[in-house]
Write a protein that holds these residues in place. Structure first.
Motif, PDB file in Angstrom:
ATOM      1  N   TYR A 236     -10.045 115.030   8.249  1.00 52.71           N
ATOM      2  CA  TYR A 236     -11.186 115.865   7.909  1.00 52.71           C
ATOM      3  C   TYR A 236     -11.509 115.752   6.431  1.00 52.71           C
ATOM      4  O   TYR A 236     -10.643 115.469   5.607  1.00 52.71           O
TER       5      TYR A 236
ATOM      6  N   SER B  37     -15.688 118.822   7.805  1.00 54.58           N
ATOM      7  CA  SER B  37     -16.285 117.845   8.720  1.00 54.58           C
ATOM      8  C   SER B  37     -15.249 116.820   9.153  1.00 54.58           C
ATOM      9  O   SER B  37     -14.436 116.358   8.350  1.00 54.58           O
ATOM     10  N   LYS B  38     -15.295 116.479  10.424  1.00 54.02           N
ATOM     11  CA  LYS B  38     -14.395 115.461  10.948  1.00 54.02           C
ATOM     12  C   LYS B  38     -14.814 114.104  10.394  1.00 54.02           C
ATOM     13  O   LYS B  38     -15.978 113.729  10.444  1.00 54.02           O
TER      14      LYS B  38
ATOM     15  N   LYS C 151     -28.729 123.960  10.623  1.00 49.86           N
ATOM     16  CA  LYS C 151     -28.583 123.348  11.943  1.00 49.86           C
ATOM     17  C   LYS C 151     -28.112 121.892  11.910  1.00 49.86           C
ATOM     18  O   LYS C 151     -27.507 121.423  12.859  1.00 49.86           O
ATOM     19  N   HIS C 152     -28.329 121.171  10.834  1.00 46.76           N
ATOM     20  CA  HIS C 152     -27.886 119.769  10.751  1.00 46.76           C
ATOM     21  C   HIS C 152     -26.607 119.605   9.926  1.00 46.76           C
ATOM     22  O   HIS C 152     -26.161 118.481   9.705  1.00 46.76           O
ATOM     23  N   CYS C 153     -26.021 120.717   9.501  1.00 44.32           N
ATOM     24  CA  CYS C 153     -24.826 120.646   8.646  1.00 44.32           C
ATOM     25  C   CYS C 153     -23.530 120.503   9.428  1.00 44.32           C
ATOM     26  O   CYS C 153     -22.534 120.046   8.888  1.00 44.32           O
ATOM     27  N   PHE C 154     -23.533 120.888  10.700  1.00 41.60           N
ATOM     28  CA  PHE C 154     -22.301 120.904  11.473  1.00 41.60           C
ATOM     29  C   PHE C 154     -22.442 120.055  12.724  1.00 41.60           C
ATOM     30  O   PHE C 154     -23.530 119.852  13.235  1.00 41.60           O
ATOM     31  N   LYS C 155     -21.296 119.574  13.190  1.00 42.40           N
ATOM     32  CA  LYS C 155     -21.300 118.771  14.414  1.00 42.40           C
ATOM     33  C   LYS C 155     -20.065 119.128  15.236  1.00 42.40           C
ATOM     34  O   LYS C 155     -19.159 119.808  14.751  1.00 42.40           O
ATOM     35  N   GLU C 156     -20.061 118.658  16.452  1.00 33.65           N
ATOM     36  CA  GLU C 156     -18.941 118.914  17.338  1.00 33.65           C
ATOM     37  C   GLU C 156     -17.667 118.350  16.716  1.00 33.65           C
ATOM     38  O   GLU C 156     -17.668 117.293  16.083  1.00 33.65           O
ATOM     39  N   ASN C 157     -16.574 119.069  16.866  1.00 33.01           N
ATOM     40  CA  ASN C 157     -15.235 118.710  16.370  1.00 33.01           C
ATOM     41  C   ASN C 157     -15.033 118.958  14.887  1.00 33.01           C
ATOM     42  O   ASN C 157     -14.006 118.569  14.335  1.00 33.01           O
ATOM     43  N   ASP C 158     -16.000 119.587  14.189  1.00 31.32           N
ATOM     44  CA  ASP C 158     -15.728 120.047  12.836  1.00 31.32           C
ATOM     45  C   ASP C 158     -14.699 121.169  12.927  1.00 31.32           C
ATOM     46  O   ASP C 158     -14.550 121.823  13.970  1.00 31.32           O
TER      47      ASP C 158
END
Length: 78
Positions: free
Chosen positions: A28, A12-13, A67-74
């Motif tokens: 990260y 994760s960023k 679905k809530h574990c990742f976000k943009e720029n990970d």
């Protein structure tokens, strides 16, 4: 689909910092191991969306519970 799962590490960023020369770099968290179905893109829709570099892009089929574990720029390590 279980036979097609591959190891993926996702970090994760956390944010961005500046080095001694004023250059910005991304930081990260420690990568976590997941196992997902990863395939190269090959459909016409994907090829149009990603363009000529599409042969270098892969996509993962991720169960809805993540679905809530990742976000943009990970960052993903395949």
């Amino acid at each position: 689909m279980k036979n097609w799962k591959k190891k993926i590490y996702i970090a994760s960023k956390i944010g961005t910092l500046l080095d001694d020369n004023g250059n910005e770099f991304t930081t990260y968290d420690v990568p976590k191991l997941y196992k997902f179905n990863v395939q190269p893109i090959n459909s016409n829709v994907d090829l149009v969306e990603f363009g000529e570099k599409s042969s270098m892009i892969q996509k993962a089929v991720i169960p809805i519970r993540y679905k809530h574990c990742f976000k943009e720029n990970d960052l993903a390590y395949l």
